[in-house]
Enzyme design. Structure first.
Site, PDB file in Angstrom:
ATOM      1  N   TYR A  10      11.940 -51.035   2.489  1.00 35.26           N
ATOM      2  CA  TYR A  10      12.166 -49.903   1.935  1.00 35.26           C
ATOM      3  C   TYR A  10      12.253 -49.960   0.198  1.00 35.26           C
ATOM      4  O   TYR A  10      13.233 -50.153  -0.251  1.00 35.26           O
ATOM      5  CB  TYR A  10      13.210 -48.598   2.413  1.00 35.26           C
ATOM      6  CG  TYR A  10      13.345 -48.839   3.856  1.00 35.26           C
ATOM      7  CD1 TYR A  10      12.868 -47.639   4.496  1.00 35.26           C
ATOM      8  CD2 TYR A  10      13.444 -49.957   4.758  1.00 35.26           C
ATOM      9  CE1 TYR A  10      12.957 -47.128   6.405  1.00 35.26           C
ATOM     10  CE2 TYR A  10      13.844 -49.458   6.108  1.00 35.26           C
ATOM     11  CZ  TYR A  10      13.726 -48.629   6.353  1.00 35.26           C
ATOM     12  OH  TYR A  10      13.265 -48.719   8.604  1.00 35.26           O
ATOM     13  N   LYS A  13       1.900 -48.336   6.287  1.00 34.54           N
ATOM     14  CA  LYS A  13       2.473 -49.466   5.453  1.00 34.54           C
ATOM     15  C   LYS A  13       1.074 -50.439   5.059  1.00 34.54           C
ATOM     16  O   LYS A  13       0.047 -50.316   5.965  1.00 34.54           O
ATOM     17  CB  LYS A  13       3.661 -50.236   6.236  1.00 34.54           C
ATOM     18  CG  LYS A  13       4.404 -49.572   6.840  1.00 34.54           C
ATOM     19  CD  LYS A  13       5.565 -49.850   7.816  1.00 34.54           C
ATOM     20  CE  LYS A  13       6.316 -49.399   8.754  1.00 34.54           C
ATOM     21  NZ  LYS A  13       6.505 -48.149   8.266  1.00 34.54           N
ATOM     22  N   HIS A  72      10.654 -43.698   4.764  1.00 35.25           N
ATOM     23  CA  HIS A  72       9.344 -44.346   5.455  1.00 35.25           C
ATOM     24  C   HIS A  72       9.778 -45.689   4.990  1.00 35.25           C
ATOM     25  O   HIS A  72       9.720 -45.657   3.533  1.00 35.25           O
ATOM     26  CB  HIS A  72       7.873 -43.638   5.065  1.00 35.25           C
ATOM     27  CG  HIS A  72       6.861 -44.236   5.513  1.00 35.25           C
ATOM     28  ND1 HIS A  72       6.654 -44.012   6.815  1.00 35.25           N
ATOM     29  CD2 HIS A  72       5.578 -45.107   4.977  1.00 35.25           C
ATOM     30  CE1 HIS A  72       5.255 -45.149   7.176  1.00 35.25           C
ATOM     31  NE2 HIS A  72       4.740 -45.349   5.877  1.00 35.25           N
TER      32      HIS A  72
END
Lengths: 352, 352
Positions: free
Chosen positions: A288, A330, A299
C-alpha cells in the site's frame, strides 16, 4: 521476384529494393542487393511475394521452412512473432534482441524504432541475468523492452518489462518511550500489552490483532521494528531476549528466504510504503502507498516478490503472477537484490 | 469456574459441564469432569469464562498461552482457526484432522458434524499424501473436507477439497482415410496440408493455424492424434517417421514432465473434454466441455494441473492458482496420477 538462399540469408537483386524494401521495409539494402533474414524470407514466401531458389531449384514453403528451422534456433517461435507483428501493421527489423519494432506510422529511415522485442518459449526457463541484458540493451538506447512469449500452442503474450522506482507516503512510526516487549512463539511474535499493540497497529499498520488486547507480528515486521529500536523480542524457550542476529537465525530456520524477504521489506518501509503479506496472491507482499485505519482501507497498488539476482523465471509461473496481479488491478513487481540496494522490475501484459 | 492444567488437558469440575458444555459445547464430559483441550481452555480464558490453575496458582493469558505453545505443535495456528470458527458461530470439537465443525443450528449430541478442518501454516509445504489422508478420513464418514491455511500475518483462508469426476460432450474426431502427414520441427509439430489442417482444427479443436493452410499441433495433441491412428509424424532431422515411443522420448527431452501431462491430456480427451494449453493461467490446461468453432467460443470451465502422487504443495503457489482460477470463473483441479487412472482433486476457496 526471386531470392537466392546463401547460408542463413536470402539475397535478392536490385529490383527487390524497390518492390520489397521501399514499399514494405523488408530486409536491408546492401549496395545493389537486398539482404533478407530467413524469417523475412519465409514470411514473403508465405505472402507469395518472393520465390526462394537454392542450387537452381525453387523451394516450396514446407521445404524452406523445414530447412530454415534446422539453420536457426527457435526459428518457428521467431517466425510466429514476426508474422504477428507484421500482421498488426508494424514494420520490424532484426536486432540484437531478436526484433526492433517501429511505432505505428513510423518506418526505418524515417523514425527511430520504439521497442526491442525479445522472443522466448514458454517452456524454456528465463534467467534473470538474460532478462537484464536485454532490458539494459533497450534502456541504453531508450527503447521499450517487450518480452514476447510463445506458448506450446503458439499463442503469443506480450509483456512490457521496465525498472521502476517505488515510493509511498506512510509516516514512520515513532517510539513512545520504553521498548515494547514481545515474545517469539513458534513462528510468530506476540505483543501482549494492549496500548503498545494499538500503537503499532493503528499508527503503523503493523501486525494483526490476536484479539482486542494482543497483536501478532510477522517475522519481517518483527525484525524491522527491532532494527528500528521499537520492540524487544523474548524467546519462549530460553526466557532471554534475542538480538537482531539471533532473531535472524531463528527466522531463517522458519522461513529459508527470510533475509531476502526482509531486505525487500525494509527497503519498502524505508520508502514510505506499507508491505503486508501477499500470501493470498502467492507473492511475498501486497503493498500500500499509505494506510490509515480510521478511514477506508485503501487498495494495494503492487504485488511484490523478492528474488535473487540469479533467479530463473519459470515462464508459466511468471505468467500466472502477472495475470493474477492485473486481474486485481495491481502491478506485479519483482524486487531484486542489487548489491546494497533493491531494484524493482515491473512486468505487465500489453497489447501490441 | 476453575480448570486445572494436567499435562496437555485442562480439567474442570462437574459444574463446568453445565456452564460450559451444555451452553456452549466446550470440552467433553468424562464422568463428573469436563475435559478441555489447551485450545479450548485458552479461548475460554480469553473469554474470561475460565481460570486456569497450575500447582495452586492461577495463570495469566500470556503465561498459559506461552506454556501451551510449548506443549502443542502449531498451537497458535490452531488457536487462531478455532477462535475464528467459534466467532463465526460454529460449534467445534477436536478431531483426527484438527477439528470437527457442526453445521449452523447443529451441535454435538444433536447433529453429526458437517466438516473436518485441517489446519496448515502457509509456510509449511503440504505433501499430497498428507492431504489425501485427511481427504479420505473425511470422505469415509461423508464429511466435507476443509483446509484452513494461516498466513504469516495470521490471516485465514478456507478451502474446500474434494475429489470430482469430469466429463465433457465433445465427439471424438474420426479418420478421413489416409494418415495425416505432419513434421516435428524443434518443439512443435506442423501439419502442411490445408484440408487435413481444417479437419483437425474445426472438427476436434486441435492445434492452432500457422496461417490459412497449415496447422501447428502441441506435443500432447500430436501424441494423442498419433496414438489414435490419425496422424504420422516425420522428423525433420532423419527424414524418417517417428513411432509413439520415439516421439515420447523426443517430447520428454523438450518438456521434462511430458508423460505426466500427456496422461492427463489423454484422460481428459477420452472423457469428451477439450484441453488446451493453460499457459496464460500458469497451469497445464484450460479445459472446455465442448467446442464448436462455428458458434461462439465457449468459456473454459476448468484449469487443470497434472501432478505426481507424491507432489508437495507450496501453499503460496496453490493459493495463487486457486485465486486466479476463481477470478476468471473457473474451477482449479489437480490431475493426480493414480495407478492406471487419473484422480481429479478440486480445491476452491470457501467462506465459512
Amino acid at each position: 521476384m526471386i531470392g537466392r538462399l546463401v547460408k542463413d540469408r536470402v539475397l535478392a537483386a536490385k529490383q527487390a529494393i524497390n518492390e520489397l524494401y521501399n514499399t514494405g521495409y523488408y530486409g536491408r539494402p546492401k549496395g545493389d542487393t537486398l539482404e533478407l533474414t530467413l524469417i523475412e524470407a519465409a514470411y514473403l514466401l508465405y505472402k507469395k511475394k518472393l520465390d526462394i531458389e537454392l542450387n537452381g531449384r525453387i523451394l516450396g514453403f514446407e521445404e524452406f521452412f523445414t530447412e530454415a528451422s534446422k539453420m536457426q534456433q527457435y526459428f518457428e517461435l521467431k517466425y510466429i512473432v514476426y508474422k504477428d507483428l507484421r500482421e498488426r501493421g508494424f514494420y520490424v527489423q532484426p536486432s540484437v534482441t531478436d526484433f526492433r519494432v517501429y511505432p505505428r506510422g513510423g518506418h526505418p529511415g524515417k523514425t527511430p524504432a520504439r521497442s526491442f522485442v525479445y522472443v522466448r518459449s514458454e517452456r524454456i526457463p528465463m534467467p534473470l541475468p538474460d532478462l537484464f541484458t536485454s532490458l539494459n540493451a533497450a534502456d541504453n538506447v531508450h527503447k521499450q523492452m517487450v518480452l514476447a512469449i510463445v506458448d506450446e500452442e503458439s499463442d503469443l503474450t506480450y509483456y512490457e518489462v521496465k525498472k521502476v522506482n517505488v515510493k509511498g507516503a506512510m509516516p514512520a512510526i515513532s517510539s513512545q518511550g520504553d521498548l515494547i516487549r514481545a515474545t517469539l512463539l513458534e513462528d510468530r511474535v506476540i505483543v501482549w500489552d494492549a496500548s503498545s499493540s494499538q500503537h503499532l497497529h493503528l499508527d503503523g499498520f503493523y501486525g494483526k490483532p490476536l484479539d482486542d488486547e494482543r497483536l501478532q507480528l510477522s517475522l519481517v515486521e518483527s525484525a524491522y521494528l527491532m532494527q528500528r529500536g521499537l520492540i524487544s523480542i523474548g524467546s519462549s524457550d530460553t526466557a532471554g531476549f534475542l538480538d537482531i542476529d539471533g532473531f535472524s537465525v531463528v527466522a531463517s530456520s522458519i522461513e529459508p528466504d527470510f533475509l531476502r524477504k526482509y531486505k525487500a521489506y525494509a527497503n519498502l518501509r524505508d520508502s514510505g510504503l506499507v508491505p503486508k503479506t501477499g500470501f493470498k496472491f502467492g507473492t511475498h507482499f501486497r503493498v500500500y502507498s499509505q494506510v490509515s485505519l480510521t478511514g477506508k482501507m485503501p487498495h494495494s497498488e503492487y504485488l511484490i516478490h523478492a528474488i535473487p539476482w540469479d533467479h530463473v523465471f519459470m515462464l508459466p509461473v511468471m505468467s500466472r503472477a502477472v495475470r493474477l496481479a492485473n486481474s486485481v488491478r495491481k502491478r506485479m513487481l519483482y524486487a531484486v537484490e542489487d548489491r546494497d540496494t533493491i531494484a524493482y522490475v515491473d512486468i505487465g501484459r500489453i497489447k501490441m
